[in-house]
Design an enzyme around this catalytic site. Structure first.
Site, short mmCIF file in Angstrom:
data_model
loop_
_atom_site.label_atom_id
_atom_site.label_comp_id
_atom_site.label_asym_id
_atom_site.label_seq_id
_atom_site.Cartn_x
_atom_site.Cartn_y
_atom_site.Cartn_z
N ASN A 70 0.78 -1.20 0.12
CA ASN A 70 0.08 0.08 0.07
C ASN A 70 0.76 1.17 0.05
O ASN A 70 0.50 2.28 -0.35
CB ASN A 70 -1.01 0.11 1.14
CG ASN A 70 -0.25 -0.25 2.49
OD1 ASN A 70 0.75 -0.63 2.77
ND2 ASN A 70 -1.02 0.37 3.59
N PRO A 111 9.97 -6.97 -1.22
CA PRO A 111 8.67 -6.18 -1.24
C PRO A 111 7.71 -6.91 -1.58
O PRO A 111 7.66 -8.31 -1.89
CB PRO A 111 9.27 -5.26 -2.48
CG PRO A 111 10.21 -6.30 -3.24
CD PRO A 111 11.06 -7.03 -2.28
N ALA A 112 6.47 -6.49 -1.61
CA ALA A 112 5.23 -7.07 -1.58
C ALA A 112 5.13 -7.69 -3.02
O ALA A 112 5.74 -6.79 -3.97
CB ALA A 112 3.98 -6.30 -1.37
N GLU A 113 4.63 -8.68 -3.28
CA GLU A 113 4.57 -9.35 -4.64
C GLU A 113 3.89 -8.44 -5.84
O GLU A 113 4.07 -8.55 -6.89
CB GLU A 113 4.02 -10.72 -4.84
CG GLU A 113 2.60 -10.92 -4.12
CD GLU A 113 2.48 -11.16 -2.51
OE1 GLU A 113 1.38 -11.37 -2.08
OE2 GLU A 113 3.43 -10.89 -1.88
N GLY A 119 2.78 -5.04 7.75
CA GLY A 119 1.57 -6.15 7.23
C GLY A 119 0.80 -6.55 8.28
O GLY A 119 0.56 -5.80 9.14
N THR A 122 -1.53 -8.67 11.07
CA THR A 122 -1.01 -9.15 12.33
C THR A 122 -0.87 -10.75 12.28
O THR A 122 0.08 -11.24 12.88
CB THR A 122 -2.29 -8.93 13.45
OG1 THR A 122 -2.33 -7.54 13.70
CG2 THR A 122 -1.92 -9.52 14.81
N THR A 180 0.21 -12.51 9.62
CA THR A 180 1.37 -12.89 9.08
C THR A 180 2.46 -12.39 10.05
O THR A 180 3.50 -13.26 10.11
CB THR A 180 1.58 -12.17 7.80
OG1 THR A 180 0.65 -12.50 7.08
CG2 THR A 180 3.05 -12.47 7.17
N GLU A 192 5.09 -3.72 12.38
CA GLU A 192 3.92 -2.66 12.36
C GLU A 192 2.83 -3.45 11.67
O GLU A 192 2.79 -3.69 10.36
CB GLU A 192 4.46 -1.65 11.41
CG GLU A 192 3.66 -0.22 11.49
CD GLU A 192 2.68 -0.35 10.61
OE1 GLU A 192 1.55 -0.78 10.92
OE2 GLU A 192 2.93 0.35 9.23
N ARG A 246 -8.07 8.14 1.81
CA ARG A 246 -6.70 8.12 1.35
C ARG A 246 -6.34 6.71 0.93
O ARG A 246 -6.58 5.68 1.54
CB ARG A 246 -5.63 8.67 2.42
CG ARG A 246 -4.09 8.90 1.88
CD ARG A 246 -3.37 9.62 2.85
NE ARG A 246 -3.43 9.01 4.05
CZ ARG A 246 -2.40 8.58 4.73
NH1 ARG A 246 -1.13 8.72 4.07
NH2 ARG A 246 -2.17 7.95 5.84
N CYS A 280 -2.85 1.52 6.97
CA CYS A 280 -3.02 0.74 8.27
C CYS A 280 -3.53 1.81 9.42
O CYS A 280 -3.84 1.33 10.31
CB CYS A 280 -1.59 0.26 8.78
SG CYS A 280 -0.23 1.37 8.39
N SER A 323 1.14 11.17 9.77
CA SER A 323 2.54 10.60 9.59
C SER A 323 3.38 11.80 9.29
O SER A 323 3.21 12.52 8.33
CB SER A 323 2.15 9.50 8.47
OG SER A 323 1.53 8.32 8.71
N GLU A 360 8.91 3.09 14.43
CA GLU A 360 9.59 3.55 13.02
C GLU A 360 9.39 5.15 13.24
O GLU A 360 8.68 5.87 13.72
CB GLU A 360 8.95 2.96 12.02
CG GLU A 360 9.18 1.49 11.97
CD GLU A 360 8.85 0.76 10.71
OE1 GLU A 360 9.15 -0.32 10.25
OE2 GLU A 360 7.87 1.61 9.96
#
Length: 513
Positions: free
Chosen positions: A183, A207-209, A262, A264, A266, A284, A312, A318, A474, A491
């Site tokens: 995302n 990275p994410a696929e 990602g 919880t 996973t 996170e 957004r 998240c 953020s 982070e």
């Protein structure tokens, strides 16, 4: 969907959906400068192929935009070995030397922001305006940690004995495995990697696929910035290969730390894998953010905050507000104004179209989840005031639900889509009980003009991030992380670099008093 459609009290104005109709009637092509469109893995400063490739799709059209090397356990192991070898030289760089290289990387991201934004829009679906914002956000972490690299201070502690000195030294932990989501395919990498490299660690990024292209573009720019070979490695892989690659990154004894963003579920799997070698871990994980509007709130500002927080990236963040709690004294006015704002401000379409504010969800599974939550809520008495339909592919109408109760699925699990359920409450205590009735606690928002209430609620919310009269939170200067099952560690901010450091106690004895 028939039950939902039958109860819809208001459709979106035609112009909200026109952008989607136009988008589906034309074709789109990804046009970026050749060096940034990389499709191989990046290991030890080299671009490496794999035995097979996997497709990357534009979620708005389903069209293939690239084929990327499907790295497996062998490539992951090579990357870990390269990172471990590079760590022994990288940690010897002075803080200023690391700072200068991170700053060069930041400058290159800023220089190529337009092409990087196009990559994000085409592989993740978000509107180009948001993608440009993400590139700026992504670069800001390299800027921030380039400065924090020179502020990793230890301590000299007063000794209880006259013949010794006590020193506390901070040293990098070693190789870090970085596993990131789709995302925010650029910013979630730099938020972790900026801190890691500033501390003196080396990294392997998985990275994410769905979104490997942004990660590989970052690798290209890291190389151009002069980041040494082996310090920053990227191993893209398909959904099918991910478990085997993840096994290497979380169990290899040369890896000292894992950092994951990602779900919880996973995160728990990765923590179990990392436990055998007792790796340092940052997690996170999922959120289920409450958004509370009290009677004293400025309703117009609360509506603006709700729009920003919820829609957004089409609700796929998240820290996205999931449960909207509105006090009974202003409930009707808030819902009415919110519906009008949705009519005026939201436009569905391909992310590359300038008028688009709402792109697709990442895939059809995500759209099906939103549909299921809507159907469940309607079956239990909720009313659909706006939207409610799944459209072409993974596009969802932004949906406003009224008369929502805490027994509905949308109030119990994270949505990750453009669904806005509104719950009525009467007292502050009731709102807090509902807001805190979750096993996760990443972000929470509330609107109030009562100063005493602001302090009470901010301290009582069981979350790691609180927005008071603000829907967008953020920034690299502040911490990012949650409580409960939303994760471990923080982070960003001055604390983010501590996740990649160990504190060593040095006792210097035998001194003459």
């Amino acid at each position: 969907m028939s039950a939902v459609c039958a109860l819809r009290s208001r459709c979106f104005p035609r112009q909200v959906l026109l952008g989607l109709s136009a988008a589906m009637s034309r074709s789109y092509s990804l046009d970026v400068s050749a060096p940034l469109l990389r499709t191989q893995g990046y290991v030890d400063g080299r671009w490496v192929s794999a035995a097979s490739v996997f497709p990357v799709l534009d979620p708005a059209t389903g069209q293939e935009i690239a084929r990327v090397a499907d790295c497996g356990p062998a490539e992951a192991k090579q990357a870990v070995d390269a990172a471990y070898k590079a760590f022994h030289s990288w940690k010897q760089y002075t803080a200023k030397e690391r700072s200068v290289l991170l700053r060069k990387w930041f400058d290159l991201l800023t220089l190529h922001k337009d092409d990087l934004a196009k990559l994000i829009t085409f592989e993740c679906g978000k509107p180009l305006r948001e993608s440009l914002g993400e590139v700026t956000y992504s670069a800001s972490f390299l800027d921030w940690f380039s400065e924090e690299a020179r502020r990793v201070y230890g301590d000299i502690v007063p000794s209880p004995a006259k013949d010794r000195k006590i020193l506390l030294l901070k040293q990098p932990v070693g190789v870090a495995s970085i596993i990131t989501p789709w995302n925010f395919p650029s910013a979630m990498i730099t938020r972790k990697v900026g801190a890691a490299l500033a501390a003196g660690c080396t990294v392997v990024v998985k990275p994410a696929e769905d979104t490997p292209l942004s990660a590989l573009a970052l690798a290209e720019l890291a190389e151009q910035a002069g980041i040494p070979a082996g310090v920053f490695n990227v191993v893209p892989c398909s959904r099918e290969t991910t478990p085997a690659v993840g096994q290497v990154l979380c169990t290899d004894p040369l890896v000292a730390k894992i950092s994951f963003t990602g779900s919880t579920a996973t995160g728990k799997v990765l923590l179990k894998m990392a436990a055998d070698t007792v790796k340092k871990a940052s997690m996170e994980l999922g959120g289920h953010a409450p958004f509370i509007v009290f009677d004293s709130a400025d309703i117009d500002k609360a509506v603006g905050g709700a729009m920003a927080s919820k829609f957004r990236n089409s609700g796929q963040t998240c820290v996205c507000s999931n449960r909207f709690l509105v006090q009974s004294g202003i409930y009707e006015r808030f819902v009415e104004k919110l519906g009008r704002a949705m009519d005026v401000e939201l436009r569905l379409g391909h992310g590359s179209e300038p008028e688009t504010t709402q792109g697709p969800l990442i895939n059809t599974r995500a759209a099906e989840k939103v549909v299921h939550q809507i159907s469940d809520a309607v079956s239990l008495g909720a009313k659909v005031l706006r939207g409610g339909k799944r459209l072409h592919g993974s596009f969802m109408e932004p949906t406003l639900l009224a008369d929502v109760t805490a027994d509905m699925l949308c109030t119990k699990e994270e949505t990750f889509g453009p669904l806005l359920p509104v719950i009525r409450f009467n007292t502050e205590e009731e709102a807090l009980a509902i807001a805190n009735a979750s096993n996760v606690g990443l972000a929470g928002y509330f609107y109030s003009q009562d100063v005493s209430q602001i302090w009470r609620v901010a301290e009582a919310l069981e979350v790691g991030i609180v927005g008071v009269n603000e829907g967008l939170l953020s920034t690299p200067e502040a911490t990012f992380g949650g409580v409960k099952q939303s994760g471990l560690g923080r982070e960003g901010s001055k604390y983010g670099i501590d996740e990649y450091l160990e504190v060593k106690y040095m006792c210097f004895g035998g001194l003459k008093p």
